[in-house]
Write an enzyme that holds these catalytic residues in place. Structure first.
Site, PDB file in Angstrom:
ATOM      1  N   ARG A   1      17.298 -28.975  65.138  1.00 42.17           N
ATOM      2  CA  ARG A   1      16.884 -28.967  66.546  1.00 42.17           C
ATOM      3  C   ARG A   1      15.741 -29.972  66.701  1.00 42.17           C
ATOM      4  O   ARG A   1      14.786 -29.948  65.925  1.00 42.17           O
ATOM      5  CB  ARG A   1      16.416 -27.572  66.922  1.00 42.17           C
ATOM      6  CG  ARG A   1      15.841 -27.423  68.291  1.00 42.17           C
ATOM      7  CD  ARG A   1      15.393 -26.017  68.604  1.00 42.17           C
ATOM      8  NE  ARG A   1      14.302 -25.575  67.728  1.00 42.17           N
ATOM      9  CZ  ARG A   1      13.615 -24.442  67.950  1.00 42.17           C
ATOM     10  NH1 ARG A   1      13.901 -23.659  68.969  1.00 42.17           N
ATOM     11  NH2 ARG A   1      12.653 -24.079  67.119  1.00 42.17           N
TER      12      ARG A   1
ATOM     13  N   ASN B   1       8.375 -31.379  66.730  1.00 34.23           N
ATOM     14  CA  ASN B   1       9.571 -32.098  66.292  1.00 34.23           C
ATOM     15  C   ASN B   1       9.494 -33.567  66.697  1.00 34.23           C
ATOM     16  O   ASN B   1       8.698 -33.943  67.565  1.00 34.23           O
ATOM     17  CB  ASN B   1      10.824 -31.478  66.930  1.00 34.23           C
ATOM     18  CG  ASN B   1      11.378 -30.337  66.102  1.00 34.23           C
ATOM     19  OD1 ASN B   1      11.267 -30.309  64.883  1.00 34.23           O
ATOM     20  ND2 ASN B   1      11.952 -29.375  66.777  1.00 34.23           N
TER      21      ASN B   1
ATOM     22  N   CYS C   1      15.747 -29.260  54.910  1.00 36.14           N
ATOM     23  CA  CYS C   1      15.177 -28.370  55.926  1.00 36.14           C
ATOM     24  C   CYS C   1      14.826 -27.063  55.218  1.00 36.14           C
ATOM     25  O   CYS C   1      15.722 -26.361  54.733  1.00 36.14           O
ATOM     26  CB  CYS C   1      16.181 -28.135  57.045  1.00 36.14           C
ATOM     27  SG  CYS C   1      15.557 -27.035  58.337  1.00 36.14           S
ATOM     28  N   GLY C   2      13.535 -26.769  55.143  1.00 37.38           N
ATOM     29  CA  GLY C   2      13.095 -25.590  54.390  1.00 37.38           C
ATOM     30  C   GLY C   2      13.541 -24.288  55.026  1.00 37.38           C
ATOM     31  O   GLY C   2      14.125 -23.425  54.359  1.00 37.38           O
TER      32      GLY C   2
ATOM     33  N   GLY D   1      15.904 -24.045  57.054  1.00 36.27           N
ATOM     34  CA  GLY D   1      17.374 -24.091  57.004  1.00 36.27           C
ATOM     35  C   GLY D   1      17.893 -23.626  55.661  1.00 36.27           C
ATOM     36  O   GLY D   1      18.918 -22.935  55.573  1.00 36.27           O
TER      37      GLY D   1
ATOM     38  N   HIS E   1      18.438 -20.475  63.641  1.00 36.43           N
ATOM     39  CA  HIS E   1      19.393 -21.156  62.739  1.00 36.43           C
ATOM     40  C   HIS E   1      20.799 -20.617  62.934  1.00 36.43           C
ATOM     41  O   HIS E   1      20.982 -19.412  63.150  1.00 36.43           O
ATOM     42  CB  HIS E   1      18.968 -20.956  61.278  1.00 36.43           C
ATOM     43  CG  HIS E   1      17.761 -21.767  60.905  1.00 36.43           C
ATOM     44  ND1 HIS E   1      17.844 -23.050  60.433  1.00 36.43           N
ATOM     45  CD2 HIS E   1      16.441 -21.479  60.999  1.00 36.43           C
ATOM     46  CE1 HIS E   1      16.618 -23.513  60.217  1.00 36.43           C
ATOM     47  NE2 HIS E   1      15.755 -22.590  60.552  1.00 36.43           N
TER      48      HIS E   1
ATOM     49  N   CYS F   1       8.172 -24.282  60.138  1.00 35.35           N
ATOM     50  CA  CYS F   1       8.654 -25.439  59.375  1.00 35.35           C
ATOM     51  C   CYS F   1       8.378 -25.165  57.905  1.00 35.35           C
ATOM     52  O   CYS F   1       7.220 -25.123  57.489  1.00 35.35           O
ATOM     53  CB  CYS F   1       7.940 -26.702  59.843  1.00 35.35           C
ATOM     54  SG  CYS F   1       8.436 -28.189  58.966  1.00 35.35           S
TER      55      CYS F   1
ATOM     56  N   ASN G   1      18.914 -24.907  65.059  1.00 35.04           N
ATOM     57  CA  ASN G   1      19.115 -25.760  63.883  1.00 35.04           C
ATOM     58  C   ASN G   1      20.481 -25.419  63.291  1.00 35.04           C
ATOM     59  O   ASN G   1      20.760 -24.225  63.048  1.00 35.04           O
ATOM     60  CB  ASN G   1      18.007 -25.483  62.848  1.00 35.04           C
ATOM     61  CG  ASN G   1      16.627 -25.865  63.369  1.00 35.04           C
ATOM     62  OD1 ASN G   1      16.278 -27.037  63.400  1.00 35.04           O
ATOM     63  ND2 ASN G   1      15.855 -24.868  63.804  1.00 35.04           N
TER      64      ASN G   1
HETATM   65  N1  LIG Z   1      12.296 -29.310  58.786  1.00 36.76           N
HETATM   66  C1  LIG Z   1      11.740 -27.997  59.063  1.00 36.76           C
HETATM   67  C2  LIG Z   1      12.415 -27.353  60.216  1.00 36.76           C
HETATM   68  C3  LIG Z   1      11.740 -27.726  61.420  1.00 36.76           C
HETATM   69  C4  LIG Z   1      12.307 -26.867  62.452  1.00 36.76           C
HETATM   70  C5  LIG Z   1      12.646 -27.608  63.691  1.00 36.76           C
HETATM   71  N2  LIG Z   1      13.733 -28.567  63.516  1.00 36.76           N
HETATM   72  C6  LIG Z   1      13.032 -26.607  64.736  1.00 36.76           C
HETATM   73  O1  LIG Z   1      13.127 -25.415  64.407  1.00 36.76           O
HETATM   74  O2  LIG Z   1      13.238 -27.046  65.836  1.00 36.76           O
HETATM   75  C7  LIG Z   1      11.765 -27.070  57.880  1.00 36.76           C
HETATM   76  O3  LIG Z   1      11.607 -27.561  56.764  1.00 36.76           O
HETATM   77  O4  LIG Z   1      11.904 -25.846  58.080  1.00 36.76           O
END
Ligand SMILES: N[C@H](CCC[C@H](N)C(=O)O)C(=O)O
Length: 287
Positions: free
Chosen positions: A222, A66, A230-231, A233, A172, A75, A203
């Site tokens: 997060r 991150n 956020c994929g 997410g 999440h 991710c 997240n």
């Molecule tokens: N942007 C990412 C999420 C990264 C996850 C990170 N933020 C965590 O889990 O701490 C996605 O596309 O899934």
């Protein structure tokens, strides 16, 4: 040392992608954080590090850091950028590859139109595996989903948010809001991310349901803050909406940086994430 990198994004969620097969890399968390810094480094939401996998059933391993330098399990947008990167760099001739990540094996596939579909694995709902501490919380049911009321302290005021909590390999917490544009993402996002009930932080997703096949979504991530997409997410929000009885698969997810599509056939089944993966520029930085 001179480090070669590729700057990429998936629906505006941006990455620095590094070939650690042909470059020797052994950075500390502070060095990763410096590389991701938008003023003193290259700048990115996440750093993606491509390695050869030691697992015989995997083509590659990819590590995710991150913006705050912390290594994380998964991710989704990054998986799409990853598969485009290894294809463009000639590291593979396959269009569907098995990739080892900290949270298990995922299978991204490069489509003919340049988009990428990723089998993100099945969502996890057991609180202790998220991880999520439910001690002292009184859950509610909505459809097939369990909703958890979480109290937030906001400028001396107490506010309760109702969350779906699940893991896509990374944790999440998703809530339904009337309008993502007016949702207090900047205020309550960090309070949820750092809440004591999430021992590994979380997240925080804010989902607006437009119809049974279409949502708008903002995610306070997060270790990165709010990102343009956020994929994982998007996967978590679509799964939560389907379990709550608000959505049907497939779900179109409008993020601020672009459009993602999620398909899920139900409990125990994998979640499929489809979306863009774009190479912006190549670079070299002395680190
Ligand atoms: N942007 C990412 C999420 C990264 C996850 C990170 N933020 C965590 O889990 O701490 C996605 O596309 O899934």
């Amino acid at each position: 040392m001179k480090l070669k990198f590729t700057k990429m994004h998936g629906a505006g969620n941006d990455f620095v992608v590094i070939d650690a097969i042909n470059q020797q890399i052994d950075f500390t968390a502070d060095q990763w954080k410096a590389l991701a810094d938008r003023r003193f480094g290259v700048g990115a939401d996440q750093l993606l590090v491509v390695e050869k996998s030691q697992n015989p059933s995997c083509d590659f391993r990819y590590r995710i850091f991150n913006n705050d330098g912390g290594e994380v399990e998964q991710c989704g947008n990054g998986a799409r950028a990853f598969v485009k990167f290894v294809a463009e760099k000639g590291l593979t001739s396959q269009r569907r590859i098995a990739v080892e990540t900290m949270s298990g094996i995922i299978a991204p596939r490069l489509e003919d139109d340049g988009s990428v579909t990723v089998d993100m694995g099945a969502p996890i709902f057991e609180a202790e595996r998220v991880p999520f501490d439910t001690e002292g919380l009184q859950s509610q049911r909505q459809g097939n989903d369990t909703l958890w009321p979480l109290q937030l302290e906001l400028a001396g005021e107490r506010e309760t948010v109702l969350l779906s909590v699940l893991s896509m390999g990374n944790p999440h917490a998703v809530q339904v809001v009337a309008d993502v544009d007016t949702a207090p993402v900047e205020l309550t996002g960090p309070l949820i991310e750092h809440h004591a009930h999430f021992p590994k932080r979380v997240n925080a997703g804010f989902m607006q349901v437009l119809d049974r096949g279409h949502i708008r979504l903002r995610v306070f991530e997060r270790g990165a803050g709010e990102t343009l997409a956020c994929g994982t997410g998007a996967c978590a929000a679509a799964v939560a909406g389907i379990r709550r009885g608000l959505l049907d698969s497939p779900v179109r997810v409008d993020a601020r940086g672009g459009e993602l599509s999620i398909a899920w056939a139900g409990e125990g089944e994998p979640v499929y994430l489809t979306g863009p993966a774009v190479t912006v520029f190549e670079g070299e930085i002395t680190v």
